[in-house]
Design a protein around this motif. Structure first.
Motif, mmCIF file in Angstrom:
data_model
loop_
_atom_site.group_PDB
_atom_site.id
_atom_site.type_symbol
_atom_site.label_atom_id
_atom_site.label_comp_id
_atom_site.label_asym_id
_atom_site.label_seq_id
_atom_site.Cartn_x
_atom_site.Cartn_y
_atom_site.Cartn_z
ATOM 1 N N UNK A 153 15.817 3.779 35.518
ATOM 2 C CA UNK A 153 16.642 2.765 36.173
ATOM 3 C C UNK A 153 17.402 3.329 37.364
ATOM 4 N N UNK A 154 17.308 4.648 37.611
ATOM 5 C CA UNK A 154 17.995 5.262 38.736
ATOM 6 C C UNK A 154 19.394 5.738 38.421
ATOM 7 N N UNK A 155 19.793 5.665 37.160
ATOM 8 C CA UNK A 155 21.138 6.104 36.781
ATOM 9 C C UNK A 155 21.216 7.621 36.753
ATOM 10 N N UNK A 156 20.192 8.261 36.231
ATOM 11 C CA UNK A 156 20.141 9.714 36.143
ATOM 12 C C UNK A 156 19.045 10.244 37.063
ATOM 13 N N UNK A 157 19.325 11.381 37.677
ATOM 14 C CA UNK A 157 18.340 12.033 38.545
ATOM 15 C C UNK A 157 18.311 13.534 38.243
ATOM 16 N N UNK A 158 17.864 13.900 37.061
ATOM 17 C CA UNK A 158 17.877 15.320 36.711
ATOM 18 C C UNK A 158 16.851 16.115 37.509
ATOM 19 N N UNK A 159 17.184 17.384 37.703
ATOM 20 C CA UNK A 159 16.219 18.290 38.324
ATOM 21 C C UNK A 159 15.161 18.667 37.292
ATOM 22 N N UNK A 160 14.150 19.373 37.736
ATOM 23 C CA UNK A 160 13.089 19.854 36.840
ATOM 24 C C UNK A 160 13.035 21.373 36.899
ATOM 25 N N UNK A 161 12.880 21.970 35.760
ATOM 26 C CA UNK A 161 12.695 23.418 35.713
ATOM 27 C C UNK A 161 11.352 23.733 36.364
ATOM 28 N N UNK A 162 11.337 24.564 37.414
ATOM 29 C CA UNK A 162 10.070 24.817 38.112
ATOM 30 C C UNK A 162 9.026 25.503 37.237
ATOM 31 N N UNK A 163 9.471 26.213 36.223
ATOM 32 C CA UNK A 163 8.514 26.924 35.365
ATOM 33 C C UNK A 163 7.926 26.016 34.301
ATOM 34 N N UNK A 164 8.769 25.172 33.680
ATOM 35 C CA UNK A 164 8.312 24.362 32.549
ATOM 36 C C UNK A 164 8.111 22.890 32.889
ATOM 37 N N UNK A 165 8.761 22.433 33.953
ATOM 38 C CA UNK A 165 8.691 21.017 34.287
ATOM 39 C C UNK A 165 9.638 20.163 33.474
ATOM 40 N N UNK A 166 10.420 20.791 32.601
ATOM 41 C CA UNK A 166 11.354 20.034 31.778
ATOM 42 C C UNK A 166 12.557 19.578 32.613
ATOM 43 N N UNK A 167 13.162 18.490 32.186
ATOM 44 C CA UNK A 167 14.378 18.002 32.842
ATOM 45 C C UNK A 167 15.522 18.986 32.600
ATOM 46 N N UNK A 168 16.341 19.166 33.643
ATOM 47 C CA UNK A 168 17.519 20.022 33.540
ATOM 48 C C UNK A 168 18.711 19.222 34.041
ATOM 49 N N UNK A 169 19.711 19.058 33.183
ATOM 50 C CA UNK A 169 20.891 18.257 33.504
ATOM 51 C C UNK A 169 22.062 19.181 33.830
#
Length: 240
Positions: A153-169
């Motif tokens: 919905x655009x409320x959260x825009x977490x980055x991604x760990x470049x190694x794993x692709x997991x969301x990082x808050x």
């Protein structure tokens, strides 16, 4: 008793109506074409002849534009000239309802910002430490699926760990999630929450947003006063 000249003026030209508002004569003709003014009579040579009723219609339309925007103002005047007074008043009432919702949203945002600002104490582990989606969900008592919905919905825009692709808050993401959680519990829609969170991002954080709330309130007050003025103009046009 002397007659009121404003009620007896006839044979007005488009330029006569336009001059009062700093408009062009063509703008007045366009407003008539679009039904915002009643249709004008024509001289044998084809020139438009306006009256005081047209002048009052123009004042009413422009007041409605300032209060509700061009689209709603035009719809109200179209409804009036088509004899659909109920539709015109419904549009007015809908505008007031929207302003009330905006005021309630402002109050909710102010309360949420005050809550988050008071809760932000030095040494809080939420600070610089990144968190996974599971960490954040656990902190808020939500499910990871809910946070993914908020991200969509655009409320959260977490980055991604470049190694794993997991969301990082990071800290700002946690702040946005906590604000969303507070507003969601207040019954606000995801789209509305996304707009509020976007304002916080633009302002640079909850502390900066708190400094803009007074300006937000002033804009709502200005719109409310414009609505009152427009309502008076509309009444005078409907009941001359």
């Amino acid at each position: 008793m002397a007659s009121n000249p404003e009620k007896t003026r006839t044979n007005l030209r488009p330029a006569d109506l336009a001059r009062e508002h700093g408009l062009s004569a063509q703008a007045v003709r366009n407003y008539e074409r679009d039904g915002f003014l009643p249709s004008a009579d024509r001289t044998p040579t084809g020139y438009r002849v306006y009256t005081e009723r047209h002048a009052r219609a123009l004042r009413t339309f422009l007041a409605l534009v300032r209060a509700y925007g061009h689209g709603t103002a035009g719809a109200i005047m179209n409804a009036v000239h088509d004899g659909r007074t109920d539709d015109a008043l419904t549009a007015v009432h809908r505008g007031h309802g929207g302003l009330l919702r905006d005021r309630e949203t402002l109050d909710a945002v102010r309360g949420a910002v005050e809550h988050l600002t008071a809760a932000a104490v030095p040494g809080d582990p939420v600070g610089p430490l990144p968190r996974t989606i599971g960490d954040l969900a656990h902190r808020l008592g939500l499910t990871p699926a809910t946070l993914r919905t908020w991200e969509a919905a655009g409320i959260l825009r977490p980055a991604r760990d470049p190694a794993t692709g997991y969301r990082v808050f990071h800290a700002a993401d946690v702040r946005d999630a906590e604000l969303a959680h507070l507003l969601r519990r207040g019954g606000y829609r995801l789209a509305d929450i996304a707009a509020v969170v976007g304002q916080i991002r633009t302002a640079g954080g909850t502390s900066a947003l708190a400094a803009t709330l007074a300006g937000w309130r002033q804009r709502l007050d200005d719109q409310g006063l414009a609505m009152l003025k427009a309502a008076a103009q509309l009444h005078n046009y409907l009941v001359p």
